[in-house]
Design a protein around this motif. Structure first.
Motif, PDB file in Angstrom:
ATOM      1  N   ASP A   1      41.437  27.257  49.458  1.00 39.30           N
ATOM      2  CA  ASP A   1      41.019  26.735  48.149  1.00 39.30           C
ATOM      3  C   ASP A   1      42.233  26.370  47.298  1.00 39.30           C
ATOM      4  OD1 ASP A   1      38.377  27.183  48.845  1.00 39.30           O
ATOM      5  OD2 ASP A   1      38.128  28.939  47.560  1.00 39.30           O
ATOM      6  N   ASN A   2      43.238  27.242  47.274  1.00 41.66           N
ATOM      7  CA  ASN A   2      44.461  26.959  46.508  1.00 41.66           C
ATOM      8  C   ASN A   2      45.135  25.690  47.020  1.00 41.66           C
ATOM      9  OD1 ASN A   2      44.031  29.310  45.070  1.00 41.66           O
ATOM     10  ND2 ASN A   2      45.667  30.452  46.048  1.00 41.66           N
ATOM     11  N   SER A   3      45.179  25.538  48.342  1.00 41.41           N
ATOM     12  CA  SER A   3      45.803  24.350  48.929  1.00 41.41           C
ATOM     13  C   SER A   3      45.054  23.086  48.528  1.00 41.41           C
ATOM     14  CB  SER A   3      45.837  24.471  50.452  1.00 41.41           C
ATOM     15  OG  SER A   3      46.669  25.531  50.857  1.00 41.41           O
ATOM     16  N   ILE A   4      43.736  23.142  48.550  1.00 39.93           N
ATOM     17  CA  ILE A   4      42.925  21.989  48.138  1.00 39.93           C
ATOM     18  C   ILE A   4      43.217  21.643  46.684  1.00 39.93           C
ATOM     19  CG2 ILE A   4      40.557  21.212  47.676  1.00 39.93           C
ATOM     20  CD1 ILE A   4      39.754  22.902  50.200  1.00 39.93           C
ATOM     21  N   GLU A   5      43.283  22.658  45.841  1.00 35.98           N
ATOM     22  CA  GLU A   5      43.564  22.407  44.420  1.00 35.98           C
ATOM     23  C   GLU A   5      44.954  21.834  44.205  1.00 35.98           C
ATOM     24  OE1 GLU A   5      42.138  24.547  41.165  1.00 35.98           O
ATOM     25  OE2 GLU A   5      40.783  25.751  42.370  1.00 35.98           O
ATOM     26  N   SER A   6      45.877  22.095  45.138  1.00 36.43           N
ATOM     27  CA  SER A   6      47.233  21.570  44.992  1.00 36.43           C
ATOM     28  C   SER A   6      47.359  20.149  45.533  1.00 36.43           C
ATOM     29  CB  SER A   6      48.234  22.475  45.705  1.00 36.43           C
ATOM     30  OG  SER A   6      48.191  22.275  47.107  1.00 36.43           O
ATOM     31  N   GLY A   7      46.238  19.561  45.970  1.00 36.62           N
ATOM     32  CA  GLY A   7      46.260  18.193  46.466  1.00 36.62           C
ATOM     33  C   GLY A   7      46.680  18.067  47.920  1.00 36.62           C
ATOM     34  N   ALA A   8      46.633  19.152  48.666  1.00 39.03           N
ATOM     35  CA  ALA A   8      47.070  19.115  50.059  1.00 39.03           C
ATOM     36  C   ALA A   8      46.197  18.189  50.896  1.00 39.03           C
ATOM     37  CB  ALA A   8      47.044  20.520  50.654  1.00 39.03           C
ATOM     38  N   GLU A   9      46.832  17.430  51.774  1.00 42.31           N
ATOM     39  CA  GLU A   9      46.126  16.629  52.767  1.00 42.31           C
ATOM     40  C   GLU A   9      46.071  17.363  54.097  1.00 42.31           C
ATOM     41  OE1 GLU A   9      47.735  12.689  52.999  1.00 42.31           O
ATOM     42  OE2 GLU A   9      47.574  12.384  50.832  1.00 42.31           O
ATOM     43  N   GLN A  10      47.028  18.268  54.309  1.00 40.81           N
ATOM     44  CA  GLN A  10      47.067  19.068  55.528  1.00 40.81           C
ATOM     45  C   GLN A  10      47.125  20.541  55.150  1.00 40.81           C
ATOM     46  OE1 GLN A  10      49.707  17.624  58.869  1.00 40.81           O
ATOM     47  NE2 GLN A  10      50.804  16.810  57.094  1.00 40.81           N
ATOM     48  N   ILE A  11      46.299  21.319  55.808  1.00 39.98           N
ATOM     49  CA  ILE A  11      46.305  22.769  55.627  1.00 39.98           C
ATOM     50  C   ILE A  11      46.210  23.367  57.028  1.00 39.98           C
ATOM     51  CG2 ILE A  11      45.160  24.764  54.602  1.00 39.98           C
ATOM     52  CD1 ILE A  11      43.760  22.645  52.684  1.00 39.98           C
ATOM     53  N   HIS A  12      47.180  24.175  57.379  1.00 40.08           N
ATOM     54  CA  HIS A  12      47.186  24.793  58.706  1.00 40.08           C
ATOM     55  C   HIS A  12      47.279  26.308  58.572  1.00 40.08           C
ATOM     56  CE1 HIS A  12      48.396  21.262  61.479  1.00 40.08           C
ATOM     57  NE2 HIS A  12      48.036  20.745  60.317  1.00 40.08           N
ATOM     58  N   ILE A  13      46.675  26.984  59.510  1.00 36.83           N
ATOM     59  CA  ILE A  13      46.786  28.438  59.613  1.00 36.83           C
ATOM     60  C   ILE A  13      47.400  28.709  60.982  1.00 36.83           C
ATOM     61  CG2 ILE A  13      45.550  30.625  59.803  1.00 36.83           C
ATOM     62  CD1 ILE A  13      44.089  27.804  57.796  1.00 36.83           C
ATOM     63  N   ALA A  14      48.474  29.479  60.982  1.00 43.02           N
ATOM     64  CA  ALA A  14      49.158  29.815  62.233  1.00 43.02           C
ATOM     65  C   ALA A  14      49.418  31.311  62.243  1.00 43.02           C
ATOM     66  CB  ALA A  14      50.472  29.043  62.344  1.00 43.02           C
ATOM     67  N   TYR A  15      49.707  31.825  63.407  1.00 45.34           N
ATOM     68  CA  TYR A  15      49.999  33.247  63.502  1.00 45.34           C
ATOM     69  C   TYR A  15      51.117  33.488  64.499  1.00 45.34           C
ATOM     70  CZ  TYR A  15      46.840  32.734  67.487  1.00 45.34           C
ATOM     71  OH  TYR A  15      46.246  32.311  68.638  1.00 45.34           O
ATOM     72  N   ASP A  16      51.818  34.581  64.296  1.00 46.10           N
ATOM     73  CA  ASP A  16      52.875  35.022  65.197  1.00 46.10           C
ATOM     74  C   ASP A  16      52.338  36.213  65.975  1.00 46.10           C
ATOM     75  OD1 ASP A  16      55.440  34.973  66.307  1.00 46.10           O
ATOM     76  OD2 ASP A  16      56.248  36.342  64.815  1.00 46.10           O
ATOM     77  N   VAL A  17      52.736  36.322  67.222  1.00 43.25           N
ATOM     78  CA  VAL A  17      52.258  37.431  68.046  1.00 43.25           C
ATOM     79  C   VAL A  17      53.430  38.227  68.601  1.00 43.25           C
ATOM     80  CG1 VAL A  17      50.076  36.350  68.715  1.00 43.25           C
ATOM     81  CG2 VAL A  17      52.095  35.965  70.096  1.00 43.25           C
ATOM     82  N   THR A  18      53.172  39.496  68.845  1.00 45.74           N
ATOM     83  CA  THR A  18      54.166  40.377  69.447  1.00 45.74           C
ATOM     84  C   THR A  18      54.153  40.192  70.963  1.00 45.74           C
ATOM     85  OG1 THR A  18      52.592  42.187  69.682  1.00 45.74           O
ATOM     86  CG2 THR A  18      53.856  42.085  67.606  1.00 45.74           C
ATOM     87  N   LYS A  19      55.079  40.843  71.625  1.00 48.13           N
ATOM     88  CA  LYS A  19      55.143  40.757  73.092  1.00 48.13           C
ATOM     89  C   LYS A  19      53.879  41.284  73.752  1.00 48.13           C
ATOM     90  CE  LYS A  19      60.107  40.908  73.205  1.00 48.13           C
ATOM     91  NZ  LYS A  19      61.296  41.677  73.389  1.00 48.13           N
ATOM     92  N   ASP A  20      53.180  42.203  73.083  1.00 47.31           N
ATOM     93  CA  ASP A  20      51.931  42.725  73.657  1.00 47.31           C
ATOM     94  C   ASP A  20      50.692  41.994  73.105  1.00 47.31           C
ATOM     95  OD1 ASP A  20      52.108  43.812  71.108  1.00 47.31           O
ATOM     96  OD2 ASP A  20      51.472  45.812  71.717  1.00 47.31           O
ATOM     97  N   ASP A  21      50.887  40.764  72.633  1.00 47.94           N
ATOM     98  CA  ASP A  21      49.815  39.873  72.189  1.00 47.94           C
ATOM     99  C   ASP A  21      49.034  40.363  70.974  1.00 47.94           C
ATOM    100  OD1 ASP A  21      50.348  37.865  74.034  1.00 47.94           O
ATOM    101  OD2 ASP A  21      49.140  38.828  75.584  1.00 47.94           O
ATOM    102  N   ARG A  22      49.672  41.082  70.088  1.00 47.04           N
ATOM    103  CA  ARG A  22      49.038  41.471  68.821  1.00 47.04           C
ATOM    104  C   ARG A  22      49.522  40.511  67.733  1.00 47.04           C
ATOM    105  NH1 ARG A  22      46.753  46.558  68.046  1.00 47.04           N
ATOM    106  NH2 ARG A  22      47.401  46.340  65.883  1.00 47.04           N
ATOM    107  N   VAL A  23      48.599  40.113  66.858  1.00 43.28           N
ATOM    108  CA  VAL A  23      48.988  39.246  65.743  1.00 43.28           C
ATOM    109  C   VAL A  23      49.836  40.074  64.777  1.00 43.28           C
ATOM    110  CG1 VAL A  23      48.159  37.870  63.802  1.00 43.28           C
ATOM    111  CG2 VAL A  23      46.944  37.801  65.985  1.00 43.28           C
ATOM    112  N   SER A  24      51.055  39.607  64.520  1.00 39.26           N
ATOM    113  CA  SER A  24      51.969  40.342  63.646  1.00 39.26           C
ATOM    114  C   SER A  24      52.142  39.689  62.281  1.00 39.26           C
ATOM    115  CB  SER A  24      53.335  40.483  64.316  1.00 39.26           C
ATOM    116  OG  SER A  24      53.897  39.203  64.571  1.00 39.26           O
ATOM    117  N   ALA A  25      51.764  38.423  62.168  1.00 39.14           N
ATOM    118  CA  ALA A  25      51.892  37.718  60.890  1.00 39.14           C
ATOM    119  C   ALA A  25      50.959  36.512  60.908  1.00 39.14           C
ATOM    120  CB  ALA A  25      53.329  37.267  60.662  1.00 39.14           C
ATOM    121  N   ILE A  26      50.491  36.133  59.735  1.00 40.00           N
ATOM    122  CA  ILE A  26      49.639  34.951  59.568  1.00 40.00           C
ATOM    123  C   ILE A  26      50.267  34.089  58.481  1.00 40.00           C
ATOM    124  CG2 ILE A  26      47.361  34.107  58.839  1.00 40.00           C
ATOM    125  CD1 ILE A  26      46.201  36.781  59.868  1.00 40.00           C
ATOM    126  N   ALA A  27      50.315  32.784  58.719  1.00 39.69           N
ATOM    127  CA  ALA A  27      50.849  31.845  57.732  1.00 39.69           C
ATOM    128  C   ALA A  27      49.782  30.825  57.369  1.00 39.69           C
ATOM    129  CB  ALA A  27      52.075  31.131  58.276  1.00 39.69           C
TER     130      ALA A  27
END
Length: 173
Positions: free
Chosen positions: A25-51
């Motif tokens: 919602d914040n991205s839409i309000e900022s006029g974004a044309e692209q919004i992506h969600i990505a994540y980083d994983v550990t060596k044992d395939d656990r999500v360690s961060a979300i962007a």
């Protein structure tokens, strides 16, 4: 004084999806044309961060600092789109993890970052006279995994990014 972060963390976001919606919602309000969600994983395939990243108008350093404060907004009471009270970004972020960082810029220059870490607040790092003091924005670079993702999948690569919110110290909630 012990900062009571658990009550703040339980403000109603029942899943990562609903918390991410707040930032979209914040991205839409900022006029974004692209919004992506990505994540980083550990060596044992656990999500360690979300962007959550966008190409909206970005924020000047003082606004980045305001964005991490409960009640910090430049849209107070607005009924144009979604946000109006300034609770979404920090509440959604801490509902999923104990730390988050906001990187932003308004042009193609350097990113500025403000990072909040509930563990450090509880240890007294951000307390002054028993009040939480948000750190000043600092010039910083994006985490390497965010830059790699954006260069590979974001139209215009990392150069097109304006705001990136990174959630860390994630917990199963």
């Amino acid at each position: 004084m012990l900062f009571r972060s658990n009550s703040i963390r339980d403000l109603g976001y029942k899943s990562a999806g609903t918390a991410i919606n707040e930032l979209v919602d914040n991205s839409i309000e900022s006029g974004a044309e692209q919004i992506h969600i990505a994540y980083d994983v550990t060596k044992d395939d656990r999500v360690s961060a979300i962007a959550i990243m966008d190409d909206g108008h970005g924020m000047i350093p003082d606004m980045i600092r305001a964005s991490v404060v409960w009640g910090g907004t430049d849209r107070e009471g607005s009924r144009k789109l979604f946000g109006r009270y300034g609770y979404g970004l920090p509440s959604a972020s801490v509902s999923q993890g104990k730390a988050f960082a906001v990187f932003s810029r308004i042009d193609s220059g350097n990113f500025y970052k403000v990072e909040m870490d509930l563990d450090l607040i509880n240890e007294g790092k951000y307390l002054q006279d028993n009040k939480v003091v948000v750190p000043e924005p600092t010039k910083d670079v994006l985490p390497s995994w965010v830059k790699e993702y954006a260069d590979a999948k974001f139209r215009g690569g990392a150069d097109a990014l304006k705001t990136v919110v990174v959630w860390t110290k994630l917990e199963d909630r």
